[in-house]
Scaffold this active site. Structure first.
Site, PDB file in Angstrom:
ATOM      1  N   LEU A  94      39.438   0.286 -11.713  1.00 23.06           N
ATOM      2  CA  LEU A  94      40.132   0.344 -10.432  1.00 23.06           C
ATOM      3  C   LEU A  94      41.624   0.522 -10.713  1.00 23.06           C
ATOM      4  O   LEU A  94      42.416  -0.405 -10.619  1.00 23.06           O
ATOM      5  CB  LEU A  94      39.863  -0.927  -9.627  1.00 23.06           C
ATOM      6  CG  LEU A  94      40.041  -0.856  -8.112  1.00 23.06           C
ATOM      7  CD1 LEU A  94      39.325  -2.016  -7.444  1.00 23.06           C
ATOM      8  CD2 LEU A  94      41.493  -0.821  -7.702  1.00 23.06           C
ATOM      9  N   ALA A  95      41.987   1.733 -11.072  1.00 21.91           N
ATOM     10  CA  ALA A  95      43.358   2.028 -11.484  1.00 21.91           C
ATOM     11  C   ALA A  95      43.594   3.525 -11.311  1.00 21.91           C
ATOM     12  O   ALA A  95      43.161   4.324 -12.140  1.00 21.91           O
ATOM     13  CB  ALA A  95      43.578   1.606 -12.940  1.00 21.91           C
ATOM     14  N   GLU A  96      44.264   3.884 -10.233  1.00 27.28           N
ATOM     15  CA  GLU A  96      44.415   5.305  -9.903  1.00 27.28           C
ATOM     16  C   GLU A  96      45.246   6.065 -10.925  1.00 27.28           C
ATOM     17  O   GLU A  96      44.958   7.227 -11.235  1.00 27.28           O
ATOM     18  CB  GLU A  96      45.031   5.446  -8.503  1.00 27.28           C
ATOM     19  CG  GLU A  96      44.087   5.082  -7.371  1.00 27.28           C
ATOM     20  CD  GLU A  96      43.911   3.586  -7.155  1.00 27.28           C
ATOM     21  OE1 GLU A  96      42.974   3.194  -6.431  1.00 27.28           O
ATOM     22  OE2 GLU A  96      44.712   2.814  -7.730  1.00 27.28           O
ATOM     23  N   GLN A 112      39.507   7.099  -4.391  1.00 32.76           N
ATOM     24  CA  GLN A 112      38.586   6.626  -3.353  1.00 32.76           C
ATOM     25  C   GLN A 112      39.125   6.769  -1.932  1.00 32.76           C
ATOM     26  O   GLN A 112      38.395   7.123  -1.010  1.00 32.76           O
ATOM     27  CB  GLN A 112      38.228   5.170  -3.636  1.00 32.76           C
ATOM     28  CG  GLN A 112      36.998   4.686  -2.924  1.00 32.76           C
ATOM     29  CD  GLN A 112      36.519   3.367  -3.503  1.00 32.76           C
ATOM     30  OE1 GLN A 112      37.016   2.302  -3.111  1.00 32.76           O
ATOM     31  NE2 GLN A 112      35.584   3.426  -4.432  1.00 32.76           N
ATOM     32  N   PHE A 113      40.406   6.518  -1.743  1.00 41.58           N
ATOM     33  CA  PHE A 113      41.074   6.706  -0.455  1.00 41.58           C
ATOM     34  C   PHE A 113      42.456   7.300  -0.710  1.00 41.58           C
ATOM     35  O   PHE A 113      43.160   6.861  -1.634  1.00 41.58           O
ATOM     36  CB  PHE A 113      41.243   5.381   0.293  1.00 41.58           C
ATOM     37  CG  PHE A 113      39.969   4.807   0.847  1.00 41.58           C
ATOM     38  CD1 PHE A 113      39.538   5.138   2.130  1.00 41.58           C
ATOM     39  CD2 PHE A 113      39.208   3.932   0.096  1.00 41.58           C
ATOM     40  CE1 PHE A 113      38.360   4.603   2.639  1.00 41.58           C
ATOM     41  CE2 PHE A 113      38.034   3.386   0.605  1.00 41.58           C
ATOM     42  CZ  PHE A 113      37.609   3.731   1.885  1.00 41.58           C
ATOM     43  N   ASP A 171      44.990   6.681   0.770  1.00 42.92           N
ATOM     44  CA  ASP A 171      45.948   5.597   0.963  1.00 42.92           C
ATOM     45  C   ASP A 171      46.340   4.910  -0.345  1.00 42.92           C
ATOM     46  O   ASP A 171      47.368   4.221  -0.409  1.00 42.92           O
ATOM     47  CB  ASP A 171      45.350   4.547   1.910  1.00 42.92           C
ATOM     48  CG  ASP A 171      44.671   5.178   3.113  1.00 42.92           C
ATOM     49  OD1 ASP A 171      43.627   5.839   2.906  1.00 42.92           O
ATOM     50  OD2 ASP A 171      45.164   5.028   4.228  1.00 42.92           O
ATOM     51  N   ILE A 193      46.457   6.537  -3.449  1.00 43.23           N
ATOM     52  CA  ILE A 193      46.797   7.508  -4.486  1.00 43.23           C
ATOM     53  C   ILE A 193      48.189   7.277  -5.057  1.00 43.23           C
ATOM     54  O   ILE A 193      48.538   7.801  -6.116  1.00 43.23           O
ATOM     55  CB  ILE A 193      46.688   8.949  -3.932  1.00 43.23           C
ATOM     56  CG1 ILE A 193      46.578   9.976  -5.071  1.00 43.23           C
ATOM     57  CG2 ILE A 193      47.871   9.271  -2.996  1.00 43.23           C
ATOM     58  CD1 ILE A 193      46.204  11.370  -4.589  1.00 43.23           C
ATOM     59  N   HIS A 204      43.533   2.851   5.463  1.00 40.42           N
ATOM     60  CA  HIS A 204      42.317   3.639   5.238  1.00 40.42           C
ATOM     61  C   HIS A 204      42.308   4.852   6.169  1.00 40.42           C
ATOM     62  O   HIS A 204      41.252   5.367   6.508  1.00 40.42           O
ATOM     63  CB  HIS A 204      41.055   2.801   5.477  1.00 40.42           C
ATOM     64  CG  HIS A 204      40.875   1.693   4.494  1.00 40.42           C
ATOM     65  ND1 HIS A 204      41.466   0.475   4.639  1.00 40.42           N
ATOM     66  CD2 HIS A 204      40.173   1.639   3.333  1.00 40.42           C
ATOM     67  CE1 HIS A 204      41.146  -0.300   3.615  1.00 40.42           C
ATOM     68  NE2 HIS A 204      40.359   0.380   2.807  1.00 40.42           N
TER      69      HIS A 204
END
Length: 678
Positions: free
Chosen positions: A408-410, A432-433, A435, A437, A479
């Site tokens: 979980l690390a953009e 994933q979203f 928002d 990024i 979201h």
């Protein structure tokens, strides 16, 4: 892993000829630092970062690797490393002088930003820390392709405070990847002392908790100690024993850069102490004590190298400067790289499919077609298959080697993808979203978008980044974001924003087969809407970027739109048709490139234009379209260019407030009526 403490060593079995080459490289780097500072004062260049004090560890690192086979992600202070790895003095001076023949960037980057395609020195940029994750991606690509390549990545100790460093260490250790992290600790990040930078004042100490990471702490001013450790680290990495971190304690004998004055923050006594640990006299003393060379031999050798440096600088100055006409060259892939793509070979004629399924089918078809394609992101593997099911079935069909979950690390997702693309793979990743990024913005803006341009086409990173965006789903302010306006500002990255299933499939397949980085925006609220369903295109259906679709022809008013507002614009046209209005609706489909030709042609026909989009009105992408219309078609307009867009607020959770914040069909109808009556 057990801690490894290094003791002083002998000459490591190196013979006189080899030691002469080692000494030459260290002296060469020192004299080049001195020469570049002289040239700077002469106004021949404008910036310099020196390696003086770091020559021993850098030379040892370069000597321990295989140039042209292993990959290197050096940092701006790595002059001695790149020389040992194979860059010539003349090539370094070409970089320093920003000449057209500079193999690093063709004069596009600052001095000491190294790169060399043949040597596999990957184009380096200015941000501190972005290179770590790219190195991890390159190493992962090597493993996935069954190669025993080792990846070197380096930095100063200050850069390890960046989150990307910890993300990279975590990924490399967890996946047992052949990355060697060489951290050159000279105790200062510009003026900030290590005591203000990190817990325990040591990278070696604070990385102790990363299971699977082998660590060394070494005197980086001692070549033989550094070489012994580097040789051992390379052997471990090449044998598949995982990543290695080397903290090399060095001294910084010059200011941080030519723009810095270290006497402002360092005492005279401290600077004198550093001089006592200069790695070059240390090496000379050992060579003399071993009776391999005489003082006179070393002095004569230094004179030869000094002459070599002066001559290389003179030759470099005679090279041509870049031609201003080449400014836009290689911002995107040359046409010949995608000349084989055939677009819209037939009309889509399959069974009707909703958008999310069209995207899923495109991914499966392209993975079957290209075994170098890899899909990863948060929750993308089965059984979840993505939070919107866009990747459902991929890991089951192609295995978790090719479709896998990322941390979980953009920033990790984008940085690792860049490194994989550098090493020949085709990453198609999911954020994933939209928002979330933003933690990857450094990797996208300064790395992904610029890689080809800044390296003068020597390197490229054709990564596809899929991003669910948009509101109308009761997702609240984190979201529901639209992000196209932000990313449209970045030269070097293409952006798609389809409004229906057929376009989504055709554009995604084109993105995957193209050689440019692509931001592929997918509106969450359109994924399963019946009005976005369309006959499914076949496996070879490709849709070109930069070609808008005239969704409805008309003569009285043009509505330019994209994403969720396409349907609302079509609804507007149908409603106002009952009032005698003939409205043309254009879906631009891609933000970059933008098909202004179709828009201008329509404006010339209708003389009135309304731009409708979901993102905020202020600085929304519609403002760019409006500006171009005013420049290119002002004399054809019979009214102002109007915009309908979202409120200049975050998107609220309350359905009542959400409706007020996002543009509705009635808003488009109202604006269209006003313009028609103008």
């Amino acid at each position: 892993m057990p801690e490894t403490k290094v003791k002083k060593t002998d000459l490591q079995g190196l013979n006189k000829d080899t030691l002469k080459l080692i000494y030459r490289n260290m002296i060469l780097a020192r004299f080049m630092d001195e020469k570049m500072l002289i040239m700077l004062k002469q106004g021949k260049s404008f910036f310099h970062i020196g390696c003086s004090g770091h020559e021993a560890i850098q030379t040892a690192a370069g000597f321990g690797l295989q140039a042209g086979y292993d990959f290197a992600y050096p940092y701006y202070r790595d002059l001695a490393f790149v020389l040992q790895f194979g860059l010539t003095p003349e090539e370094v001076f070409l970089n320093f002088l920003a000449k057209e023949d500079d193999p690093s960037s063709g004069g596009r980057q600052m001095p000491n930003h190294y790169g060399h395609k043949g040597l596999r020195i990957v184009s380096q940029s200015s941000p501190t820390g972005t290179q770590y994750l790219q190195a991890v991606g390159t190493a992962m690509a090597a493993v996935k392709q069954g190669k025993d390549e080792v990846v070197y990545v380096s930095s100063g100790e200050g850069t390890t405070s960046q989150g990307d460093f910890h993300e990279a260490i975590n990924w490399a250790a967890r996946e047992n990847l052949p990355v060697i992290f060489v951290i050159q600790n000279n105790k200062y990040a510009i003026s900030v002392h290590v005591s203000e930078q990190m817990a325990g004042h040591s990278v070696y100490r604070f990385t102790a908790g990363y299971e699977g990471l082998q660590r060394y702490k070494v005197d980086g001013t001692d070549f033989f100690e550094s070489y012994r450790v580097m040789k051992e680290a390379v052997a471990k990495a090449r044998e598949g024993k995982g990543p290695v971190l080397i903290e090399a304690e060095t001294v910084r004998l010059l200011p941080h850069s030519s723009s810095d004055s270290q006497i402002k923050y360092r005492s005279k006594k401290e600077l004198e102490e550093d001089q006592k640990n200069d790695p070059i006299p240390r090496l000379e003393n050992m060579l003399l004590e071993a009776e391999l060379f005489t003082v006179e031999e070393l002095q004569d050798f230094r004179k030869q190298i000094k002459k070599e440096v002066d001559e290389a600088a003179e030759r470099a100055q005679k090279h041509a400067d870049p031609d201003p006409q080449t400014l836009y060259d290689y911002l995107y892939a040359p046409e010949e790289e995608t000349a084989n793509l055939v677009f819209e070979h037939q009309e889509p004629s399959g069974d009707r499919v909703v958008m999310v399924d069209a995207i899923n089918h495109a991914l499966k078809e392209e993975m079957a077609r290209n075994d170098k394609m890899y899909v990863f992101g948060e929750d993308v593997a089965d059984k979840k298959g993505g939070v919107f099911t866009a990747t459902s079935g991929l890991s089951t069909q192609f295995g978790k080697e090719r479709c896998f979950n990322a941390p979980l690390a953009e920033s990790s997702i984008i940085g690792v993808a860049i490194g994989m693309a550098i090493n020949g793979l085709k990453p198609v990743v999911e954020i994933q979203f939209g928002d979330y990024i933003w933690t990857a913005m450094m990797q996208i803006r300064n790395e992904l978008a610029t890689m080809r341009w800044r390296s003068y086409n020597y390197w490229s990173a054709p990564v596809v980044v899929r991003v669910p965006v948009g509101g109308y789903i009761h997702g609240g302010l984190c979201h529901s974001q639209n992000i196209e306006g932000f990313f449209a500002h970045l030269p070097g990255i293409k952006i798609a924003y389809p409004s229906n299933a057929a376009d989504a499939k055709g554009l995604l397949k084109t993105a995957i087969r193209s050689q440019d980085p692509v931001l592929f925006l997918e509106h969450k609220g359109l994924y399963r809407q019946s009005y976005t369903a369309a006959p499914e295109p076949d496996e070879e259906y490709l849709l070109p970027f930069g070609k808008a679709a005239v969704k409805r022809e008309g003569a009285d008013l043009t509505i330019v739109t994209w994403g969720a507002l396409v349907q609302k614009s079509l609804e507007t046209a149908r409603l106002l048709e009952k009032e005698g209005a003939d409205i043309e609706v254009i879906d631009i489909r891609t933000i970059n490139p933008l098909d202004m030709e179709t828009i201008i042609r329509s404006v010339k026909k209708t003389s009135k234009v309304l731009i409708a989009h979901e993102d905020t009105l202020f600085h929304g992408f519609g403002a760019e379209i409006a500006a171009q219309i005013s420049e290119q078609a002002f004399e054809y307009l019979d009214g102002p260019v109007k915009r309908v867009a979202g409120a200049d607020t975050p998107v609220p959770f309350s359905p009542v407030l959400e409706k007020a914040a996002l543009p509705q069909t009635e808003d488009v109808v109202k604006a269209a009526r006003e313009l028609l009556a103008y």
